[in-house]
Write an enzyme that holds these catalytic residues in place. Structure first.
Site, PDB file in Angstrom:
ATOM      1  N   GLU A 154       9.997  -8.531 -10.237  1.00 49.35           N
ATOM      2  CA  GLU A 154      10.370  -7.163  -9.871  1.00 49.35           C
ATOM      3  C   GLU A 154       9.115  -6.448  -9.376  1.00 49.35           C
ATOM      4  OE1 GLU A 154      13.486  -5.474 -10.102  1.00 49.35           O
ATOM      5  OE2 GLU A 154      12.146  -4.295  -8.851  1.00 49.35           O
ATOM      6  N   PHE A 155       9.240  -5.735  -8.271  1.00 44.53           N
ATOM      7  CA  PHE A 155       8.057  -5.076  -7.698  1.00 44.53           C
ATOM      8  C   PHE A 155       8.149  -3.558  -7.776  1.00 44.53           C
ATOM      9  CE2 PHE A 155       8.630  -9.183  -5.585  1.00 44.53           C
ATOM     10  CZ  PHE A 155       7.383  -9.762  -5.760  1.00 44.53           C
ATOM     11  N   GLU A 158       6.594   2.742 -10.812  1.00 47.87           N
ATOM     12  CA  GLU A 158       7.012   3.905 -11.569  1.00 47.87           C
ATOM     13  C   GLU A 158       6.997   5.106 -10.624  1.00 47.87           C
ATOM     14  OE1 GLU A 158       4.929   4.456 -15.259  1.00 47.87           O
ATOM     15  OE2 GLU A 158       5.059   2.318 -15.695  1.00 47.87           O
ATOM     16  N   LYS A 210       4.413 -11.925  -8.143  1.00 44.79           N
ATOM     17  CA  LYS A 210       4.287 -10.603  -8.754  1.00 44.79           C
ATOM     18  C   LYS A 210       2.841 -10.274  -9.096  1.00 44.79           C
ATOM     19  CE  LYS A 210       4.992  -6.818 -10.749  1.00 44.79           C
ATOM     20  NZ  LYS A 210       5.819  -6.539 -11.890  1.00 44.79           N
ATOM     21  N   LEU A 256      -4.597   3.335   0.325  1.00 43.32           N
ATOM     22  CA  LEU A 256      -5.933   3.638   0.829  1.00 43.32           C
ATOM     23  C   LEU A 256      -6.435   4.954   0.237  1.00 43.32           C
ATOM     24  CD1 LEU A 256      -6.019   2.762   4.648  1.00 43.32           C
ATOM     25  CD2 LEU A 256      -6.984   1.478   2.740  1.00 43.32           C
ATOM     26  N   CYS A 266       0.363  -1.531 -15.538  1.00 44.70           N
ATOM     27  CA  CYS A 266       0.519  -2.769 -14.767  1.00 44.70           C
ATOM     28  C   CYS A 266      -0.750  -3.247 -14.066  1.00 44.70           C
ATOM     29  CB  CYS A 266       1.634  -2.587 -13.738  1.00 44.70           C
ATOM     30  SG  CYS A 266       3.203  -2.138 -14.500  1.00 44.70           S
TER      31      CYS A 266
HETATM   32  C1  UGA Z   1       2.547  -1.248  -9.703  1.00 44.49           C
HETATM   33  C2  UGA Z   1       2.952  -1.915  -8.391  1.00 44.49           C
HETATM   34  O1  UGA Z   1       2.722  -1.019  -7.311  1.00 44.49           O
HETATM   35  C3  UGA Z   1       4.425  -2.317  -8.405  1.00 44.49           C
HETATM   36  O2  UGA Z   1       4.773  -3.021  -7.229  1.00 44.49           O
HETATM   37  C4  UGA Z   1       4.671  -3.218  -9.621  1.00 44.49           C
HETATM   38  O3  UGA Z   1       6.034  -3.614  -9.713  1.00 44.49           O
HETATM   39  C5  UGA Z   1       4.273  -2.473 -10.879  1.00 44.49           C
HETATM   40  O4  UGA Z   1       2.879  -2.115 -10.797  1.00 44.49           O
HETATM   41  C6  UGA Z   1       4.494  -3.392 -12.046  1.00 44.49           C
HETATM   42  O5  UGA Z   1       3.742  -4.365 -12.191  1.00 44.49           O
HETATM   43  O6  UGA Z   1       5.477  -3.226 -12.783  1.00 44.49           O
HETATM   44  P1  UGA Z   1       2.803   1.198 -10.719  1.00 44.49           P
HETATM   45  O7  UGA Z   1       2.056   0.717 -11.923  1.00 44.49           O
HETATM   46  O8  UGA Z   1       4.043   2.002 -10.920  1.00 44.49           O
HETATM   47  O9  UGA Z   1       3.269  -0.039  -9.795  1.00 44.49           O
HETATM   48  O10 UGA Z   1       1.769   2.047  -9.902  1.00 44.49           O
HETATM   49  P2  UGA Z   1       1.215   2.178  -8.404  1.00 44.49           P
HETATM   50  O11 UGA Z   1       2.048   3.121  -7.624  1.00 44.49           O
HETATM   51  O12 UGA Z   1       0.979   0.854  -7.807  1.00 44.49           O
HETATM   52  O13 UGA Z   1      -0.173   2.904  -8.701  1.00 44.49           O
HETATM   53  C7  UGA Z   1      -1.107   2.297  -9.609  1.00 44.49           C
HETATM   54  C8  UGA Z   1      -2.336   3.152  -9.763  1.00 44.49           C
HETATM   55  O14 UGA Z   1      -3.120   3.109  -8.575  1.00 44.49           O
HETATM   56  C9  UGA Z   1      -2.085   4.634 -10.039  1.00 44.49           C
HETATM   57  O15 UGA Z   1      -3.018   5.073 -11.023  1.00 44.49           O
HETATM   58  C10 UGA Z   1      -2.356   5.313  -8.705  1.00 44.49           C
HETATM   59  O16 UGA Z   1      -2.769   6.638  -8.842  1.00 44.49           O
HETATM   60  C11 UGA Z   1      -3.479   4.419  -8.173  1.00 44.49           C
HETATM   61  N1  UGA Z   1      -3.595   4.418  -6.698  1.00 44.49           N
HETATM   62  C12 UGA Z   1      -2.563   4.007  -5.931  1.00 44.49           C
HETATM   63  C13 UGA Z   1      -4.801   4.783  -6.124  1.00 44.49           C
HETATM   64  O17 UGA Z   1      -5.776   5.133  -6.821  1.00 44.49           O
HETATM   65  N2  UGA Z   1      -4.909   4.744  -4.760  1.00 44.49           N
HETATM   66  C14 UGA Z   1      -3.881   4.343  -3.969  1.00 44.49           C
HETATM   67  O18 UGA Z   1      -4.053   4.339  -2.734  1.00 44.49           O
HETATM   68  C15 UGA Z   1      -2.682   3.974  -4.555  1.00 44.49           C
END
Ligand code: UGA
Length: 451
Positions: A154-155, A158, A210, A256, A266
């Site tokens: 699952e991808f 949140e 994943k 980015l 995660c």
């Molecule tokens: C992540 C993955 O994006 C999902 O595809 C995956 O299914 C999920 O983990 C999981 O393993 O269950 P998530 O943990 O919800 O999802 O969070 P993201 O949206 O990926 O963001 C992760 C962190 O990176 C956050 O703290 C966000 O603020 C940070 N982030 C994100 C940045 O600092 N810069 C960015 O450009 C993007």
């Protein structure tokens, strides 16, 4: 409509959203979880966590009668397909994944499995886990019972769990037989009809898909944050630089965003678990590369604390600081391994009086003695000598710097997520600091041009 009887073990963000999506597609779904409070809420159609669109999807499923929840694993009786969606957190004191909940779920499920049942893993696991699960299930079920394990990672993110479930970028079907693939295709027939791309592969490639996606995303963020460090040193602008990079069709604009780095339940733990598993498999380069990705990420939090301390003249004790954001990212109330909370906590630990406001995550901070929580931005910022924007909530980006300027003691802001418009804030009399831009922003010549 073609309907399958399905069970979902583990009803956290992943399992609960998946179960509700399956019910939307017309399947009969039993969700099982060991947490009675969570099961009680879900059974009444009440979302136990903040996730846009989830409450409606849940209520729809429960009202239709197709979606039920229980703490009793016997509720899976009659289901042909069983999804494993339990958490696989980081081991205490080590980098690997803690699979105890997964094994416990399989032990509980095995006696309930009917002949030829399909057990489908969705949790993030070290490569090779599916094969071990198949062996264990073979041991726990009668000879020739025909239970097969498949992997269907699952991808979902949140904050976007519902849209990611109902409109995923791709479906990965890790199966060892054509029969298992056919059954998964029946489960996902609605998505297939919508043209969602499908990749069928072996179990181990599906498991890796994943973890690898999260490793790629985490690495990308740390690369951007290294670029931000170079921008600072060279008095360049990381905002403009990422805009330029994002327009390169080979690079693209997503993931980015520079700032205080990635967190949550995660990316950090999956990065470490992947590295640990790669080491077990003899691939030592993974630890070299991904260790640096992890270090850069942690360093961004420390650099933010250092910047804040410097802006408090090196004397944080007793100084009032407003922390806007506690969740690990916007549109979520999750504070697991949150960079925002880490920065706020570190400043409180050196004596700063930190008031936190988060639109959704504040309630998870009640009872903490080191941080004060506030219901509004204004009350968090009242009398603050330093304001920190730590989570990329849209409402923080939209704040009125003129109005906020009248409640703070000093108009000094650290934009930990590069979401503020520095022109607007500077015009309102604020000094704007951000990792990855000339410090403070804007540099004198740009300020003159902006007028
Ligand atoms: C992540 C993955 O994006 C999902 O595809 C995956 O299914 C999920 O983990 C999981 O393993 O269950 P998530 O943990 O919800 O999802 O969070 P993201 O949206 O990926 O963001 C992760 C962190 O990176 C956050 O703290 C966000 O603020 C940070 N982030 C994100 C940045 O600092 N810069 C960015 O450009 C993007």
């Amino acid at each position: 409509m073609f309907s399958v009887r399905i069970s979902v073990l583990g009803t956290g963000y992943l399992g609960a959203t998946h179960a509700a999506a399956l019910a939307r597609w017309g399947h009969i779904v039993s969700g099982v979880d060991v947490d009675p409070h969570r099961v009680d809420l879900l059974s009444r159609g009440v979302a136990p966590f903040h996730e846009p669109g989830f409450a409606d999807l849940l209520r729809e499923g429960v009202a239709s009668g197709r979606l039920t929840f229980s703490t009793d694993v016997a509720a899976v009786d009659g289901a042909d397909v069983h999804f494993l969606c339990v958490g696989t957190p980081q081991l205490d004191g080590a980098d690997g994944a803690d699979l105890s909940a997964l094994w416990a779920a399989v032990e509980a499920l095995a006696p309930e499995l009917g002949r030829d049942a399909l057990v489908v893993g969705k949790s993030t696991v070290p490569v090779g886990t599916a094969a071990l699960l198949q062996e264990r299930i073979d041991d726990l079920t009668p000879p020739n019972h025909g239970v097969e394990v498949a992997w269907n990672p699952e991808f979902l993110r949140e904050g976007h769990a519902v849209e990611d479930s109902l409109r995923p970028d791709r479906l990965v079907l890790g199966t060892a037989s054509d029969a298992a693939e056919a059954r998964l295709r029946a489960v996902y027939c609605r998505l297939l009809a919508d043209g969602v791309p499908v990749v069928r592969t072996d179990l181990q490639t599906a498991e890796l898909a994943k973890a690898s996606a999260n490793v790629m995303l985490a690495s990308r963020i740390s690369v951007v944050n290294v670029l931000a460090q170079v921008c600072e040193a060279a008095n360049a602008d990381i905002g403009r630089l990422t805009e330029i990079l994002g327009l390169d069709s080979r690079i693209g604009p997503q993931y980015l965003s520079p700032g205080i780095g990635f967190g949550g339940g995660c990316l950090p733990k999956d990065l470490r678990a992947f590295s640990s598993r790669a080491g077990e498999l003899g691939v030592d380069t993974a630890a070299q590369l991904l260790g640096a990705v992890d270090d850069v990420n942690t360093y961004q939090r420390q650099r933010t604390v250092d910047l804040a301390t410097r802006l408090l003249d090196g004397r944080p004790r007793g100084r009032r600081v407003a922390a806007l954001g506690a969740a690990f990212k916007a549109d979520s109330d999750d504070i697991r391994d949150s960079p925002a909370l880490s920065v706020a906590t570190s400043l409180a630990a050196v004596g700063a009086r930190v008031r936190v406001h988060d639109p959704e995550a504040g309630r998870h901070l009640s009872g903490r003695s080191d941080l004060e929580t506030r219901d509004t931005v204004e009350s968090a910022c009242d009398g603050a000598e330093l304001t920190l924007v730590l989570t990329e909530w849209a409402q923080f980006a939209a704040l009125d710097p003129v109005a906020l300027g009248s409640v703070v003691a000093r108009r000094v802001v650290v934009d930990g997520r590069l979401v503020l418009d520095p022109h607007r804030w500077t015009r309102a009399g604020w000094t704007v600091h951000a990792l990855g831009r000339g410090d403070p922003w804007p540099p004198a010549d740009t300020a003159r041009r902006a007028g």
